[in-house]
Scaffold this active site. Structure first.
Site, PDB file in Angstrom:
ATOM      1  CG  ASP A  33      -0.194   0.022   2.530  1.00  8.36           C
ATOM      2  OD1 ASP A  33       1.059  -0.062   2.503  1.00  8.36           O
ATOM      3  OD2 ASP A  33      -0.849   0.114   3.584  1.00  8.36           O
ATOM      4  N   GLY A  34       2.166   1.129  -0.030  1.00  6.04           N
ATOM      5  CA  GLY A  34       3.033   2.308  -0.113  1.00  6.04           C
ATOM      6  C   GLY A  34       3.674   2.700   1.209  1.00  6.04           C
ATOM      7  CD  GLU A  35       0.829   2.258   6.037  1.00  6.67           C
ATOM      8  OE1 GLU A  35       1.217   1.322   6.769  1.00  6.67           O
ATOM      9  OE2 GLU A  35      -0.241   2.874   6.231  1.00  6.67           O
ATOM     10  CG  ASP A 162      21.410  33.850  -6.325  1.00  7.24           C
ATOM     11  OD1 ASP A 162      22.318  33.688  -5.507  1.00  7.24           O
ATOM     12  OD2 ASP A 162      20.534  32.995  -6.544  1.00  7.24           O
ATOM     13  CE  LYS A 185      17.897  33.303  -8.317  1.00  9.66           C
ATOM     14  NZ  LYS A 185      18.308  31.942  -7.947  1.00  9.66           N
ATOM     15  CB  SER A 215      15.724  23.530  -8.208  1.00  4.63           C
ATOM     16  OG  SER A 215      14.478  22.932  -8.073  1.00  4.63           O
ATOM     17  CB  THR A 216      13.533  24.723 -12.489  1.00  2.00           C
ATOM     18  OG1 THR A 216      14.113  26.036 -12.345  1.00  2.00           O
ATOM     19  CG2 THR A 216      12.457  24.530 -11.454  1.00  2.00           C
ATOM     20  N   GLY A 217      16.800  24.600 -13.028  1.00  2.00           N
ATOM     21  CA  GLY A 217      17.837  24.994 -13.998  1.00  2.00           C
ATOM     22  C   GLY A 217      17.651  26.409 -14.525  1.00  2.00           C
TER      23      GLY A 217
END
Ligand code: R5P
Length: 284
Positions: A33-35, A162, A185, A215-217
């Site tokens: 079940d994913g646990e 940044d 930035k 992260s997203t680039g």
């Protein structure tokens, strides 16, 4: 004794190897079940170090770390050191908009409640995160490892994408004995950033963009465009934590970046620098 949870198995093994410590076998899996299911397959006593980054899937990896620490204490460990090379949820260290949960503080409280007696981590996104803990926190910097790794470049100039990354850029440039500069930035949303064009003295040089996280680039794509326009002869990108959401790497290479180099705080195609020596030294 060192325990590697599922997000940091190789790193845990390298740390154990460097320290000549026992790497304890564990079983980590999911129920249908994913646990999450955790089992420590060895004798537990004394001081134990658990290595687990809490990157994607953040909730699962965090839950596994919490289960592991509580379990270790219950099985007889009297000191549990949590090595969290990448500290997930570390970017929400305050309430940016009213009503938001301060996720980083909640995670810190959960880690302590689960039995962490000490935290070792690598380049926190915000240094103030350590203030959320009452147990000792050691924040290691991977910048010296990055500097050593790029020492082959002929004429490097280190660029912070940044102002917040300027400390990292300075750390690398002072080791390499070269110049550094920064970009300005503005983040418009979690997915979009705007980088202002400043006149950078990078003509004919090997520009190296240094950041803590990719992260997203988006940040790097903007920086690369500006560096190309300013005449950089090559662009290398280095980061500590390769979060690399979806096609971030592809976007970065398409923007004209020659090399992307990261550490193994998170597993990725570009995790070529190991932070194991750094962690082993800190544990010693
Ligand atoms: C921001 O303050 C960080 O240092 C990174 O620049 C940022 O997390 C990178 O995010 P993205 O790759 O999504 O632009």
């Amino acid at each position: 004794m060192i325990i590697g949870c599922s997000a940091s198995q190789k790193l845990a093994a390298s740390v154990a190897d460097l320290l000549d410590d026992r790497l304890c076998p564990v079983e980590t899996r999911k129920f249908p079940d994913g646990e999450r299911y955790i089992r420590v397959k060895g004798e537990v006593d004394g001081e134990v170090t658990v290595v687990q980054s809490t990157g994607s899937p953040q909730d699962e990896n965090l839950m596994e770390l919490l289960f592991m620490m509580e379990n270790l204490k219950d099985l007889g460990a009297d000191y549990v050191r949590a090595v969290i090379p990448y500290f997930g949820y570390g970017r929400q260290e305050r309430r940016f908009k009213s009503g938001e949960a301060v996720s980083a503080r909640i995670v810190a409280r959960l880690l302590e409640a689960a039995g962490a007696d000490e935290i070792i981590t690598v380049n926190l996104h915000e240094n103030c995160l350590s203030e959320f803990f009452t147990v000792p926190v050691t924040e290691l910097s991977a910048m010296p490892l990055i500097a050593r790794h790029i020492s082959f470049l002929d004429d490097p100039v280190i660029i912070a994408p940044d102002k917040g990354a300027m400390g990292h850029a300075r750390e690398v440039s002072s080791i390499l004995g070269c110049e550094c500069d920064y970009m300005e930035k503005v983040r418009l949303s979690p997915e979009t950033v705007e980088t202002r064009v400043r006149d950078l003295d990078v003509e004919g040089m090997d520009a190296v963009v240094v950041d803590d996280i990719i992260s997203t680039g988006g940040t790097i794509v903007n920086a690369a465009g500006i560096l190309r326009n300013c005449g950089a002869s090559s662009i290398t990108v280095c980061c500590v934590h390769p979060v690399l959401v979806e096609d971030a790497l592809l976007k970065i290479f398409s923007a004209g970046v020659e090399r992307v180099i990261a550490t193994d705080t998170l597993k990725s195609e570009v995790s070529e620098i190991s932070v194991a020596p750094l962690i082993a030294e800190a544990i010693k």
